[in-house]
Design a protein around this motif. Sequence first.
Motif, PDB file in Angstrom:
ATOM      1  N   TYR A   1      33.435  48.637 -34.910  1.00  0.00           N
ATOM      2  CA  TYR A   1      32.784  49.452 -35.921  1.00  0.00           C
ATOM      3  C   TYR A   1      33.862  49.949 -36.880  1.00  0.00           C
ATOM      4  O   TYR A   1      35.029  50.065 -36.509  1.00  0.00           O
ATOM      5  CB  TYR A   1      32.072  50.641 -35.282  1.00  0.00           C
ATOM      6  CG  TYR A   1      30.810  50.312 -34.487  1.00  0.00           C
ATOM      7  CD1 TYR A   1      30.499  49.019 -34.082  1.00  0.00           C
ATOM      8  CD2 TYR A   1      29.932  51.324 -34.134  1.00  0.00           C
ATOM      9  CE1 TYR A   1      29.354  48.736 -33.356  1.00  0.00           C
ATOM     10  CE2 TYR A   1      28.781  51.067 -33.401  1.00  0.00           C
ATOM     11  CZ  TYR A   1      28.491  49.775 -33.015  1.00  0.00           C
ATOM     12  OH  TYR A   1      27.357  49.510 -32.297  1.00  0.00           O
TER      13      TYR A   1
ATOM     14  N   ASN B   1      27.756  57.456 -31.270  1.00  0.00           N
ATOM     15  CA  ASN B   1      29.015  57.104 -31.939  1.00  0.00           C
ATOM     16  C   ASN B   1      29.883  58.322 -32.245  1.00  0.00           C
ATOM     17  O   ASN B   1      31.016  58.170 -32.696  1.00  0.00           O
ATOM     18  CB  ASN B   1      28.719  56.316 -33.218  1.00  0.00           C
ATOM     19  CG  ASN B   1      28.240  54.918 -32.914  1.00  0.00           C
ATOM     20  OD1 ASN B   1      28.921  54.160 -32.234  1.00  0.00           O
ATOM     21  ND2 ASN B   1      27.047  54.583 -33.369  1.00  0.00           N
TER      22      ASN B   1
ATOM     23  N   PHE C   1      26.870  49.194 -43.315  1.00  0.00           N
ATOM     24  CA  PHE C   1      27.283  48.925 -44.689  1.00  0.00           C
ATOM     25  C   PHE C   1      26.851  47.512 -45.053  1.00  0.00           C
ATOM     26  O   PHE C   1      26.969  46.593 -44.244  1.00  0.00           O
ATOM     27  CB  PHE C   1      28.799  49.032 -44.844  1.00  0.00           C
ATOM     28  CG  PHE C   1      29.401  50.265 -44.227  1.00  0.00           C
ATOM     29  CD1 PHE C   1      28.910  51.528 -44.503  1.00  0.00           C
ATOM     30  CD2 PHE C   1      30.486  50.146 -43.355  1.00  0.00           C
ATOM     31  CE1 PHE C   1      29.487  52.655 -43.934  1.00  0.00           C
ATOM     32  CE2 PHE C   1      31.055  51.266 -42.784  1.00  0.00           C
ATOM     33  CZ  PHE C   1      30.555  52.523 -43.064  1.00  0.00           C
TER      34      PHE C   1
ATOM     35  N   ASP D   1      29.642  47.819 -52.785  1.00  0.00           N
ATOM     36  CA  ASP D   1      28.630  48.312 -51.860  1.00  0.00           C
ATOM     37  C   ASP D   1      27.264  47.986 -52.470  1.00  0.00           C
ATOM     38  O   ASP D   1      26.869  48.559 -53.490  1.00  0.00           O
ATOM     39  CB  ASP D   1      28.799  49.824 -51.671  1.00  0.00           C
ATOM     40  CG  ASP D   1      27.739  50.435 -50.760  1.00  0.00           C
ATOM     41  OD1 ASP D   1      26.716  49.781 -50.479  1.00  0.00           O
ATOM     42  OD2 ASP D   1      27.923  51.595 -50.346  1.00  0.00           O
TER      43      ASP D   1
ATOM     44  N   ASN E   1      28.891  51.266 -39.212  1.00  0.00           N
ATOM     45  CA  ASN E   1      29.610  52.509 -39.459  1.00  0.00           C
ATOM     46  C   ASN E   1      30.074  53.120 -38.136  1.00  0.00           C
ATOM     47  O   ASN E   1      29.274  53.319 -37.217  1.00  0.00           O
ATOM     48  CB  ASN E   1      28.675  53.483 -40.190  1.00  0.00           C
ATOM     49  CG  ASN E   1      29.354  54.763 -40.612  1.00  0.00           C
ATOM     50  OD1 ASN E   1      30.547  54.963 -40.410  1.00  0.00           O
ATOM     51  ND2 ASN E   1      28.574  55.656 -41.215  1.00  0.00           N
ATOM     52  N   ARG E   2      31.352  53.437 -38.036  1.00  0.00           N
ATOM     53  CA  ARG E   2      31.869  54.068 -36.810  1.00  0.00           C
ATOM     54  C   ARG E   2      31.214  55.415 -36.553  1.00  0.00           C
ATOM     55  O   ARG E   2      31.158  55.870 -35.402  1.00  0.00           O
ATOM     56  CB  ARG E   2      33.401  54.225 -36.918  1.00  0.00           C
ATOM     57  CG  ARG E   2      34.060  54.863 -35.698  1.00  0.00           C
ATOM     58  CD  ARG E   2      33.812  54.052 -34.440  1.00  0.00           C
ATOM     59  NE  ARG E   2      34.427  54.658 -33.270  1.00  0.00           N
ATOM     60  CZ  ARG E   2      33.888  55.659 -32.562  1.00  0.00           C
ATOM     61  NH1 ARG E   2      32.722  56.165 -32.929  1.00  0.00           N
ATOM     62  NH2 ARG E   2      34.515  56.135 -31.515  1.00  0.00           N
ATOM     63  N   ARG E   3      30.688  56.053 -37.599  1.00  0.00           N
ATOM     64  CA  ARG E   3      30.026  57.344 -37.432  1.00  0.00           C
ATOM     65  C   ARG E   3      28.503  57.214 -37.463  1.00  0.00           C
ATOM     66  O   ARG E   3      27.798  58.218 -37.648  1.00  0.00           O
ATOM     67  CB  ARG E   3      30.460  58.308 -38.535  1.00  0.00           C
ATOM     68  CG  ARG E   3      31.941  58.686 -38.528  1.00  0.00           C
ATOM     69  CD  ARG E   3      32.168  59.827 -39.519  1.00  0.00           C
ATOM     70  NE  ARG E   3      33.566  60.213 -39.587  1.00  0.00           N
ATOM     71  CZ  ARG E   3      34.404  59.860 -40.554  1.00  0.00           C
ATOM     72  NH1 ARG E   3      33.988  59.034 -41.512  1.00  0.00           N
ATOM     73  NH2 ARG E   3      35.652  60.286 -40.560  1.00  0.00           N
ATOM     74  N   ALA E   4      27.980  56.017 -37.311  1.00  0.00           N
ATOM     75  CA  ALA E   4      26.526  55.823 -37.401  1.00  0.00           C
ATOM     76  C   ALA E   4      25.797  56.820 -36.494  1.00  0.00           C
ATOM     77  O   ALA E   4      26.049  56.860 -35.284  1.00  0.00           O
ATOM     78  CB  ALA E   4      26.167  54.396 -37.003  1.00  0.00           C
TER      79      ALA E   4
ATOM     80  N   HIS F   1      35.139  52.609 -40.331  1.00  0.00           N
ATOM     81  CA  HIS F   1      34.985  53.611 -41.372  1.00  0.00           C
ATOM     82  C   HIS F   1      34.954  52.868 -42.704  1.00  0.00           C
ATOM     83  O   HIS F   1      35.684  51.883 -42.901  1.00  0.00           O
ATOM     84  CB  HIS F   1      36.138  54.611 -41.333  1.00  0.00           C
ATOM     85  CG  HIS F   1      36.221  55.374 -40.051  1.00  0.00           C
ATOM     86  ND1 HIS F   1      35.325  56.365 -39.716  1.00  0.00           N
ATOM     87  CD2 HIS F   1      37.086  55.288 -39.009  1.00  0.00           C
ATOM     88  CE1 HIS F   1      35.634  56.862 -38.540  1.00  0.00           C
ATOM     89  NE2 HIS F   1      36.697  56.218 -38.078  1.00  0.00           N
ATOM     90  N   TYR F   2      34.138  53.330 -43.628  1.00  0.00           N
ATOM     91  CA  TYR F   2      33.908  52.585 -44.870  1.00  0.00           C
ATOM     92  C   TYR F   2      35.206  52.288 -45.625  1.00  0.00           C
ATOM     93  O   TYR F   2      35.491  51.133 -45.961  1.00  0.00           O
ATOM     94  CB  TYR F   2      32.926  53.343 -45.777  1.00  0.00           C
ATOM     95  CG  TYR F   2      32.684  52.643 -47.084  1.00  0.00           C
ATOM     96  CD1 TYR F   2      31.857  51.528 -47.150  1.00  0.00           C
ATOM     97  CD2 TYR F   2      33.307  53.069 -48.258  1.00  0.00           C
ATOM     98  CE1 TYR F   2      31.643  50.854 -48.345  1.00  0.00           C
ATOM     99  CE2 TYR F   2      33.100  52.405 -49.460  1.00  0.00           C
ATOM    100  CZ  TYR F   2      32.269  51.298 -49.498  1.00  0.00           C
ATOM    101  OH  TYR F   2      32.077  50.634 -50.682  1.00  0.00           O
TER     102      TYR F   2
ATOM    103  N   ARG G   1      26.760  57.762 -46.507  1.00  0.00           N
ATOM    104  CA  ARG G   1      27.423  56.520 -46.090  1.00  0.00           C
ATOM    105  C   ARG G   1      28.584  56.813 -45.140  1.00  0.00           C
ATOM    106  O   ARG G   1      28.804  56.082 -44.166  1.00  0.00           O
ATOM    107  CB  ARG G   1      27.940  55.785 -47.327  1.00  0.00           C
ATOM    108  CG  ARG G   1      28.695  54.488 -47.034  1.00  0.00           C
ATOM    109  CD  ARG G   1      29.139  53.817 -48.316  1.00  0.00           C
ATOM    110  NE  ARG G   1      30.144  54.620 -49.027  1.00  0.00           N
ATOM    111  CZ  ARG G   1      30.517  54.391 -50.279  1.00  0.00           C
ATOM    112  NH1 ARG G   1      29.981  53.407 -50.978  1.00  0.00           N
ATOM    113  NH2 ARG G   1      31.435  55.158 -50.846  1.00  0.00           N
ATOM    114  N   ARG G   2      29.279  57.891 -45.385  1.00  0.00           N
ATOM    115  CA  ARG G   2      30.455  58.203 -44.578  1.00  0.00           C
ATOM    116  C   ARG G   2      30.104  58.767 -43.199  1.00  0.00           C
ATOM    117  O   ARG G   2      30.730  58.406 -42.202  1.00  0.00           O
ATOM    118  CB  ARG G   2      31.326  59.204 -45.341  1.00  0.00           C
ATOM    119  CG  ARG G   2      32.639  59.525 -44.658  1.00  0.00           C
ATOM    120  CD  ARG G   2      33.542  60.324 -45.570  1.00  0.00           C
ATOM    121  NE  ARG G   2      34.856  60.547 -44.971  1.00  0.00           N
ATOM    122  CZ  ARG G   2      35.862  61.133 -45.585  1.00  0.00           C
ATOM    123  NH1 ARG G   2      35.714  61.562 -46.835  1.00  0.00           N
ATOM    124  NH2 ARG G   2      37.025  61.292 -44.975  1.00  0.00           N
TER     125      ARG G   2
END
Length: 285
Positions: free
Chosen positions: A211, A177, A276, A230, A162-165, A213-214, A269-270
Amino acid sequence: MSDLSQTIDEQLAVAIDPWLQHMTWRRDFSAWRERRLHQEHYQAERLAQVRRVMGEVQSLRVLDLGAGMGGFAVAAALAGARVTACEYNPAYCRIIRLRAARYRLSLPIINAAGEALPLPNAAFDLVVAWDVIEHVKDPVAVLRELARVLRPGGHALITAINRRAWIDPHYHMRGINWLPRPLAELVIELRGRTKRGAAFRDMQRLSEMHYFHYHELVRLCNQLGFTVTDLREQALLAGQLPSRKPLRRAIRRVLRRMGLEQTAYRWQRRFYAGMFELDLCKEGV
């Protein structure tokens, strides 16, 4: 333990140890190293995931792309799958070969990049690519190759970061991140968690890894001919997604009673989740 097994175990330790030295800062380093040395013993969760998607493992044609040190490839072969291991790192290919030799397995091992697999079309029922996509040169080309080598109706099980992990899965640090990449790498440097001096040489710096975004990743996979599930959300809806911490279990019970558990999961998740876990089903019959 036979003399042969002991010799292989010693060779494995010598082959694996250089690839672990960049993680000696881990508080659980000894236990983590043990899991790497006997990786095939720790694959029950992944094998269960395969069974939930594919049914029985026996006789499945499986490609383990980015097979790493071979733990899953060997475990799946021992469970009766017809496994081909594909790994870009030649040193890892040797480790896989030694791990297979521990059980006298004849395991096909290919040293190749995921962007150009030397494999025929529609050759596999299942491809697994765990902890791989973030490290490759061209994720789109790799996903396209997965679609090519899968039979119609076949599945690819992948992970993506995830880019926002909030807690980065590679550096085990909070919040990096959410920072600009140059600043994040400065923080990694100051904390002494760079991979400088490690045996790795490419695609390991935070700024070099891919990385996602979902929804960006889902759209990309749809464009390449996959239907995306998912796996964690699927487990949640089936009441099979565990929470290790009592407080989280209590919060989830409250959310479930309010009918908000799935909505809360999607927000998590976002904006928070580290990784993921996706099932990509190749369209067609």
